[in-house]
Design an enzyme around this catalytic site. Structure first.
Site, PDB file in Angstrom:
ATOM      1  N   PRO A 262       0.790  -1.244   0.000  1.00 20.35           N
ATOM      2  CA  PRO A 262       0.000   0.000   0.000  1.00 20.35           C
ATOM      3  C   PRO A 262       0.819   1.290   0.000  1.00 20.35           C
ATOM      4  O   PRO A 262       0.279   2.361   0.154  1.00 20.35           O
ATOM      5  CB  PRO A 262      -0.812  -0.125   1.286  1.00 20.35           C
ATOM      6  CG  PRO A 262       0.076  -0.913   2.202  1.00 20.35           C
ATOM      7  CD  PRO A 262       0.862  -1.862   1.330  1.00 20.35           C
ATOM      8  N   ASP A 329       9.907  -5.753  -3.086  1.00 20.30           N
ATOM      9  CA  ASP A 329       9.295  -6.149  -1.809  1.00 20.30           C
ATOM     10  C   ASP A 329       8.207  -7.152  -2.191  1.00 20.30           C
ATOM     11  O   ASP A 329       7.063  -6.797  -2.412  1.00 20.30           O
ATOM     12  CB  ASP A 329       8.718  -4.915  -1.098  1.00 20.30           C
ATOM     13  CG  ASP A 329       8.148  -5.271   0.267  1.00 20.30           C
ATOM     14  OD1 ASP A 329       8.836  -5.976   1.029  1.00 20.30           O
ATOM     15  OD2 ASP A 329       6.996  -4.865   0.558  1.00 20.30           O
ATOM     16  N   CYS A 382       8.024 -10.012   4.132  1.00 17.42           N
ATOM     17  CA  CYS A 382       7.644  -9.986   5.562  1.00 17.42           C
ATOM     18  C   CYS A 382       7.330 -11.418   6.008  1.00 17.42           C
ATOM     19  O   CYS A 382       6.341 -11.682   6.661  1.00 17.42           O
ATOM     20  CB  CYS A 382       6.467  -9.046   5.808  1.00 17.42           C
ATOM     21  SG  CYS A 382       5.004  -9.443   4.848  1.00 17.42           S
TER      22      CYS A 382
END
Length: 447
Positions: A262, A329, A382
């Site tokens: 986001p 990412d 993550c």
């Protein structure tokens, strides 16, 4: 608003999560608004929802011996019992008579007298007899999985990769709620100035533990602060803040953020560039690109360009060797953020890891030709699984001889994490600093 409605709302949310794979955080915010839940009730609702999800398998282990004809029990009834037992065992400030009374009222309202008698009977028997002991489970991995409510396949996998003790620490910390942390928009204010402003506004805040531009809040949700609306901060976990730092951007550089929504890392890169240069920020979905745009606007950044694009197709849109730095990412299993999103541990399957690993590698292969010679590519996730982290990087390096590990990453990351950096990579587990679990690898393209 009566507590009865809070419990009913909690039940609605939990049923929807289990039935429709809804995300707990989004659904919670929606229901708080829809049912006009205020003040302390928001805290109670949040605790009941997250707590019941976090402790799901343990609660089911406790309840199972007391349920007859388990297969015939409707989903909402078993979740109502689970929710009630969670309150009995974990919320000491809620009196048991209130828990029983309201569980029975909800059962009457949604079902019939037979269901409400059954719910009442089960809860009173548990109160009288107590719950079964975990010592009945002889296999230590299975016992750890149930005790900390993680799927057994996942715990088994972690034990193989990390050993039992490290896995146990991680499973236990995953049950603790995280502290809210935020990143200071250093292109517009300083950490000290912002701390002062937030304290004046009644927030209890202090400097973060890991990142230079982080603060943490021990009371008050910073999303509701004036500083947030003014674009002086972004809610972000401290280990996530290390990613943009790992890139080591310099003024006027052109940077690609290939999987950006986001927008936390995109905006951090833009702030570190001090509104110079350009960040090209891509995401697969149009609606997610809008989320990035909203962040960019709120933070008053002028050096970000967003585009809805599958980053595996970047070659069709950008020239080779046109970026100084690239961030991947990557989409991942998210097992590093279980504390924040407890439903992740039940939503994912082992086969998902394999599928994600394929996507991760294909994104890396697609974007790497766009990096200038001598440039830096940072890969981050993550999650804490080797198959999505070190294995991907080793495979990529074996197939791309013009890339190597970038050992200078150590100079760009805070002192506290430096002991964990090895071969241009760092794997942070949640138990290290009570942050999210994160993996970061820095690669350099040969000149």
């Amino acid at each position: 608003m009566s507590k009865h409605n809070v419990r009913e709302t909690a039940l609605d949310i939990l049923v929807s999560i289990e039935k429709n794979q809804s995300y707990s955080n989004l659904l919670l915010n929606k229901m708080i608004e829809k049912n006009n839940i205020k003040g302390k009730d928001i805290g109670l609702l949040t605790e009941m929802v997250y707590g019941s999800i976090q402790q799901r398998d343990l609660l089911d282990f406790y309840v199972e011996p007391f349920l007859k004809n388990k297969k015939k029990i409707e989903l909402w009834v078993s979740i109502l019992i689970r929710l009630s037992v969670y309150q009995m065992l974990f919320l000491d400030r809620v009196p048991e008579r209130a828990i029983f009374f309201e569980a029975v009222e909800i059962a009457k309202k949604r079902g019939h007298k037979g269901i409400s008698s059954m719910v009442n009977g089960v809860l009173r028997t548990i109160q009288r007899e107590g719950v079964p002991s975990l010592n009945e489970i002889l296999d230590p991995t299975k016992r750890l999985a149930i005790e900390t409510s993680h799927p057994e396949w996942l715990v088994k996998r972690w034990v193989e990769q990390l050993g039992y003790e490290e896995t146990k620490k991680m499973c236990e910390i995953n049950l603790k709620p995280p502290v809210q942390t935020a990143r200071v928009n250093i292109s517009r204010t300083t950490v000290d100035e912002l701390l002062q402003q937030l304290e004046n506004d009644g927030y209890s805040v202090s400097k973060g533990d890991l990142s230079l531009d982080s603060i943490k809040s021990t009371s008050g949700n910073l999303v509701h602060s004036t500083a947030f609306k003014q674009g002086l901060l972004t809610i972000q976990d401290e280990s996530s803040m290390l990613v943009a730092r790992a890139l080591g951007v310099s003024i006027n550089e052109k940077v690609l953020d290939s999987c950006a929504a986001p927008g936390g890392k995109t905006t951090h890169i833009a702030e570190l560039l001090n509104n110079t240069g350009q960040v090209i920020s891509l995401d697969l979905h149009e609606h997610k690109v809008r989320l990035i745009d909203q962040q960019v606007e709120r933070l008053q950044l002028s050096n970000v360009t967003t585009k809805a694009l599958d980053s595996r197709k970047v070659k069709e849109h950008f020239v080779e060797e046109s970026f100084d730095k690239i961030l991947v990412d990557a989409p991942c299993s998210g097992f590093g953020v279980i504390r924040r999103k407890p439903d992740i541990k039940f939503a994912k399957k082992e086969s998902d890891i394999e599928n994600l690993a394929r996507i991760q590698l294909s994104i890396l292969q697609a974007v790497s030709p766009l990096l200038k010679k001598g440039g830096i590519l940072v890969y981050s996730t993550c999650t804490i699984d080797r198959e999505e982290n070190t294995d991907i990087i080793e495979k990529f390096l074996s197939e791309n001889k013009d890339f190597s590990y970038d050992h200078s990453i150590k100079e760009r990351l805070p002192e506290r994490v430096q002991p964990y950096i090895e071969d241009g990579q760092i794997q942070i587990f949640p138990q290290y600093f009570e942050t999210d679990g994160f993996y970061i690898a820095s690669l350099k393209k040969q000149v």
